[in-house]
Design a protein around this motif. Structure first.
Motif, short mmCIF file in Angstrom:
data_model
loop_
_atom_site.label_atom_id
_atom_site.label_comp_id
_atom_site.label_asym_id
_atom_site.label_seq_id
_atom_site.Cartn_x
_atom_site.Cartn_y
_atom_site.Cartn_z
N THR A 34 11.80 -2.46 11.04
CA THR A 34 10.55 -2.48 11.80
C THR A 34 10.81 -2.72 13.28
O THR A 34 10.21 -2.08 14.15
N SER A 159 6.07 -6.27 5.77
CA SER A 159 6.73 -6.27 7.08
C SER A 159 7.32 -4.92 7.44
O SER A 159 7.69 -4.69 8.60
N GLY A 160 7.41 -4.01 6.46
CA GLY A 160 7.88 -2.66 6.74
C GLY A 160 6.71 -1.69 6.85
O GLY A 160 6.26 -1.35 7.95
N LEU A 164 4.17 -1.12 10.20
CA LEU A 164 4.22 0.16 10.89
C LEU A 164 2.83 0.80 10.98
O LEU A 164 2.47 1.40 12.00
N TRP A 172 1.99 -2.69 18.61
CA TRP A 172 3.07 -3.50 18.04
C TRP A 172 2.80 -5.00 18.15
O TRP A 172 3.18 -5.77 17.27
N THR A 245 15.78 4.62 10.14
CA THR A 245 14.44 4.68 10.74
C THR A 245 14.45 5.51 12.01
O THR A 245 13.54 6.32 12.24
N SER A 256 5.32 6.98 12.90
CA SER A 256 5.54 5.67 12.30
C SER A 256 4.63 5.47 11.09
O SER A 256 5.00 4.80 10.12
N GLY A 260 5.72 4.58 7.38
CA GLY A 260 5.14 3.42 6.70
C GLY A 260 4.63 3.76 5.32
O GLY A 260 4.85 3.02 4.36
#
Length: 421
Positions: A34, A159-160, A164, A172, A245, A256, A260
């Motif tokens: 991330t 968290s991934g 995203l 962000w 990534t 993104s 995700g």
């Protein structure tokens, strides 16, 4: 499910494993994939992004301060929970600072904060492993580990994938603030759970805390070769993961949000793979499981080579991510069994920290070489090299097949016993 198993599943001790596993898994992607996505979208060059992989050094070096956390007892909440509350609160604060500062305010300050998150995350892993070992009874450890992994993977999804998606829609800073808020789940859990009754007394001296587990491990036959296997077994997987990534974002130009969504599918594939691997291991045994799952894990890197050749294809991306996560889950199930088989139960916390730190070497030190290789050869050759990087570990596994088999059989036959390795 028989009645005895049902009673085991419903014990409060196993219920605790789910939120603690979540708390353990949440910070990892925030200093890994991330964070890599944030840096990529912020416009940092690949070399700088590769260097950010070094913020993961605490995961490699956590065995150095694991004895401190065994030796020193905080003056609040007890030995294990005291350290838990310190690390969880620190993580929430550090993630909040990352959200407000961002990489645009200065890469060095931002990198220092990311390093702080990784240090606190590695520290909580030390104490979480010790708490889990102290709390669970021998016949609960298998189900406890499975429940822990489930919580851990849900956290990785949050968290991934979730981070995203939030970043794509709200930015962000908002994504990292949301992750900081989720740390409250771990804090509340820690305040409610008991201190383990079976916890051992703290070592009488720092020398005892440091040298007891270390000298015991290094005194074993083939100790250095076994450490080499720990480093090499998932090296190809770690090499590919160092820039996966960035490959999907910059090389294939997926958004993104695309990544995700497919990562959420990938987390499910990892959980499925872990259950498949765990189900097959009793029939295959430890050595054959490691070999078969390791080969599949190596082959999964070639699916990203296919994506590089095929171009931007959602179907191929979904297959590559799904296959990599499925085989990674199978490999992880066998690898965790290997690490557990190498731990002397008198020194589980520090030896577990030592072995997991050694395994993290691949994740930490491959970022910069991976970026250089992509710059020189391109994405397709890079993923072929990551496949080749998995082969030395499989060769060393073959060389060590006898001691690996003996360790697996010893632990299978003496579950919950004090197993000298």
């Amino acid at each position: 499910m028989n009645r005895a198993t049902l009673r085991a599943v419903l014990t409060p001790r196993l219920g605790i494993m789910l939120p603690l596993g979540f708390a353990s898994g949440l910070p990892l992607a925030l200093t890994g994939g991330t964070l890599q996505a944030w840096l990529t979208e912020a416009g940092l060059d690949l070399t700088t992004i590769g260097l950010f992989a070094y913020v993961g050094l605490p995961y490699t070096l956590k065995f150095l301060w694991a004895p401190v956390m065994d030796r020193i007892v905080p003056p609040w909440l007890g030995h294990r929970r005291g350290w838990m509350i310190v690390t969880q609160t620190g993580l929430a604060l550090a993630l909040t600072f990352m959200a407000f500062i961002g990489p645009g305010s200065g890469a060095q300050i931002f990198a220092a904060l990311a390093l702080g998150v990784a240090f606190l995350s590695a520290s909580q892993d030390i104490v979480f492993d010790a708490y889990r070992t102290d709390l669970l009874k021998p016949d609960e450890r298998g189900l406890g580990a499975a429940t822990w992994v489930m919580g851990y993977r849900i956290a990785m999804m949050a968290s991934g994938s979730l981070a995203l998606i939030v970043a794509a829609r709200l930015g962000w800073s908002s994504a990292y603030l949301c992750m900081a808020g989720l740390m409250a789940l771990g804090i509340v859990t820690i305040l409610m759970i008991p201190e383990p009754e079976a916890a051992r007394a703290a070592p009488q001296s720092m020398a005892e805390a440091v040298w007891g587990p270390l000298s015991e491990f290094l005194s074993r036959p083939m100790a250095l070769a076994l450490l080499g296997l720990i480093v090499l077994y998932k090296l190809g997987d770690a090499f590919a993961g160092a820039l996966t990534t960035s490959f999907l974002l910059r090389g294939m130009e997926f958004s993104s949000e695309d990544i995700g969504l497919v990562r959420a599918f990938g987390i499910g594939a990892t959980i499925l793979g872990a259950f498949i691997g765990g189900g097959l291991m009793p029939q295959l045994g430890l050595f054959r499981s490691l070999m078969v799952f390791g080969l599949l894990q190596a082959l999964s890197n070639l699916s990203f080579l296919w994506l590089a050749w095929a171009g931007k294809s959602y179907a191929v991306m979904a297959f590559a991510v799904g296959f990599e996560n499925l085989t990674g889950g199978m490999g992880t199930a066998a690898f965790v069994a290997l690490v557990m088989s190498l731990c002397n139960h008198r020194y589980t916390a520090t030896q577990f920290a030592l072995l997991s730190s050694v395994e993290a070497l691949g994740r930490v030190f491959l970022g910069w070489p991976a970026a250089k290789l992509v710059g020189l050869a391109g994405w397709g050759p890079f993923f072929f090299v990551t496949f080749l990087a998995a082969l030395p570990g499989l060769w060393l596994l073959w060389v060590l097949r006898k001691p690996v088999t003996q360790h697996g059989e010893l632990n299978a036959g003496r579950a919950g016993a004090e197993v000298p390795c």
